[in-house]
Design a protein around this motif. Structure first.
Motif, short mmCIF file in Angstrom:
data_model
loop_
_atom_site.label_atom_id
_atom_site.label_comp_id
_atom_site.label_asym_id
_atom_site.label_seq_id
_atom_site.Cartn_x
_atom_site.Cartn_y
_atom_site.Cartn_z
N TYR A 113 0.84 -1.21 0.00
CA TYR A 113 0.00 0.00 0.00
C TYR A 113 0.87 1.26 0.00
CZ TYR A 113 -3.26 3.58 1.57
OH TYR A 113 -4.00 4.74 1.68
N ALA B 269 -6.38 -7.27 -5.26
CA ALA B 269 -6.22 -5.91 -5.80
C ALA B 269 -4.76 -5.64 -6.14
CB ALA B 269 -6.73 -4.89 -4.79
N LEU C 112 -3.06 -4.36 -9.71
CA LEU C 112 -2.60 -2.97 -9.79
C LEU C 112 -1.27 -2.75 -10.52
CD1 LEU C 112 -3.72 -1.50 -6.36
CD2 LEU C 112 -4.35 -0.68 -8.65
N LEU D 112 -12.26 -2.63 -10.08
CA LEU D 112 -11.35 -3.19 -9.08
C LEU D 112 -12.01 -3.20 -7.70
CD1 LEU D 112 -8.37 -4.19 -8.69
CD2 LEU D 112 -7.85 -1.83 -7.98
N ALA E 226 -11.07 -2.85 -4.59
CA ALA E 226 -9.92 -2.42 -3.80
C ALA E 226 -10.28 -2.32 -2.32
CB ALA E 226 -9.43 -1.06 -4.30
N THR F 20 -9.79 3.09 -1.96
CA THR F 20 -10.86 3.36 -2.92
C THR F 20 -10.85 4.79 -3.43
OG1 THR F 20 -12.35 3.73 -1.04
CG2 THR F 20 -12.37 1.54 -2.04
N VAL G 8 -8.06 5.14 -6.00
CA VAL G 8 -8.42 4.40 -7.22
C VAL G 8 -9.51 5.14 -7.99
CG1 VAL G 8 -9.51 2.28 -8.06
CG2 VAL G 8 -7.71 2.15 -6.32
#
Length: 369
Positions: free
Chosen positions: A171, A243, A247, A297, A299, A304, A307
């Protein structure tokens, strides 16, 4: 009675003068009444003598105590070890949940955006495992079952916090990439997407171990955990891993699309219309599929917003790139009016975007033109 009558008769005979022919018996040789008398109808038959084996010095006198003392001691020892293991796993759970903060936090509040300390959990887990390793072999059946479940929960907490840590690292790289994209500084994006991929693989390995070595039913062995939270936490991990599996390639497309838009904008502002047209053609090729993937996605919650922003900005750039390609094409033909009209349409799309793309420096420059 019959014998006494006989003796009386004999006595009478002796008194009558027959004493010389019948010798007198020695008092010590007089038979007892029961020695020669046949058993009568009311006399029970004699039972054979009962013998009782006397204990010897080589044999224990209390066999029951000898066989039950050791299992009882083992069960007491097992109970103490199980209590210690539960205490240490409870501390591991509290440390894990503590990363999220808040009095009512649960494991689910520890997300990919939460910073964790692996050792703060695994140290307690190790102490619990040490206690369980000393379980006596003669523990009770229920104790053996409890120990098995606690061992599985130890594996769950050990692997969960490591999985959490790897997802947190992924992340962090994701946030870095998003920041670089909007700052038009995409030189390190490829390295970061590679790191996301590596951390995702690490997290996936820990999740595999969790699912191999523990089950939701094991949560019953610990008061701090329930099967529903266990299942939801595993689902949370699976969602994040999925996710982060998608990505890296998608962020690579976004990078190439943003780079193409910047090249096209720079070329257009420099009136290099042939180069601008080629660059704007690439924008849609890269950003269209990237936007589609991002919009679908699943996520994790902390991601979120980022994204959604990437998706919205990508869509806006694709739309604006179509107009800018037309403007650049008109520029190659020397059609000033068509070029200005198409360029004004591109500016309108950039200004009307739901998520303003003016975080991109090239967008700000195009709007000022």
């Amino acid at each position: 009675m019959r014998r006494r009558t006989l003796l009386a008769t004999v006595g009478a005979g002796l008194a009558a003068g027959c004493s010389e022919s019948i010798p007198l018996l020695d008092p010590e040789e007089t038979p007892s009444e029961t020695d020669d008398a046949p058993p009568g109808p009311d006399t029970p038959p004699e039972s054979p003598p009962t013998t009782t084996d006397e204990p010897t010095d080589s044999e224990p006198t209390d066999t029951t105590e000898q066989t039950t003392e050791e299992p009882t001691r083992a069960e007491r020892e097992a109970a103490q070890l199980l209590a210690r293991a539960r205490t240490k796993l409870g501390e591991a759970h509290a440390s894990y949940v503590g990363f999220a903060g808040g009095e009512r936090a649960t494991l689910l509040d520890v997300t990919v955006a939460t910073e964790v300390n692996v050792a703060a959990v695994t140290n307690h887990v190790g102490a619990a495992q040490d206690a369980l390793a000393d379980m006596p072999r003669r523990a009770g059946g229920d104790q053996i079952t409890a120990a098995r479940r606690l061992r599985r929960l130890a594996a769950f907490y050990r692997e969960a916090v490591r999985c959490q840590n790897a997802l947190g690292d992924a992340y962090g790289e994701f946030e870095f990439v998003v920041g670089r994209l909007f700052a038009d500084q995409t030189g390190l994006v490829s390295d970061s997407t590679a790191t996301i991929r590596e951390n995702r693989e690490t997290a996936a390995g820990h999740l595999d171990t969790i699912e191999d070595e523990s089950t939701a039913e094991d949560a019953a062995a610990l008061d701090a955990l329930d099967s529903g939270t266990y299942t939801a936490k595993v689902g949370q991990f699976r969602r994040a891993i999925s996710a982060f599996g998608t990505l890296p390639a998608t962020l690579g497309r976004v990078k190439r699309g943003f780079d193409a838009f910047r090249r096209g904008g720079d070329a257009y502002l420099d009136e290099q219309y042939f180069e601008a047209r080629r660059a704007f053609e690439t924008v849609g090729t890269e950003l269209d599929p990237a936007s589609d993937t991002l919009s679908s996605l699943d996520a994790p919650a902390p991601m979120t917003d980022a994204v959604d922003d990437l998706t919205a900005v990508s869509n806006t750039l694709v739309t604006a790139a179509v107009d800018l390609e037309l403007a650049a094409d008109a520029g190659t033909r020397g059609s000033r009016g068509d070029r200005q009209t198409a360029f004004a349409d591109a500016q309108a799309h950039l200004e009307d975007a739901t998520v303003a793309p003016d975080r991109l420096e090239i967008v700000r420059r195009l709007l000022r033109r």
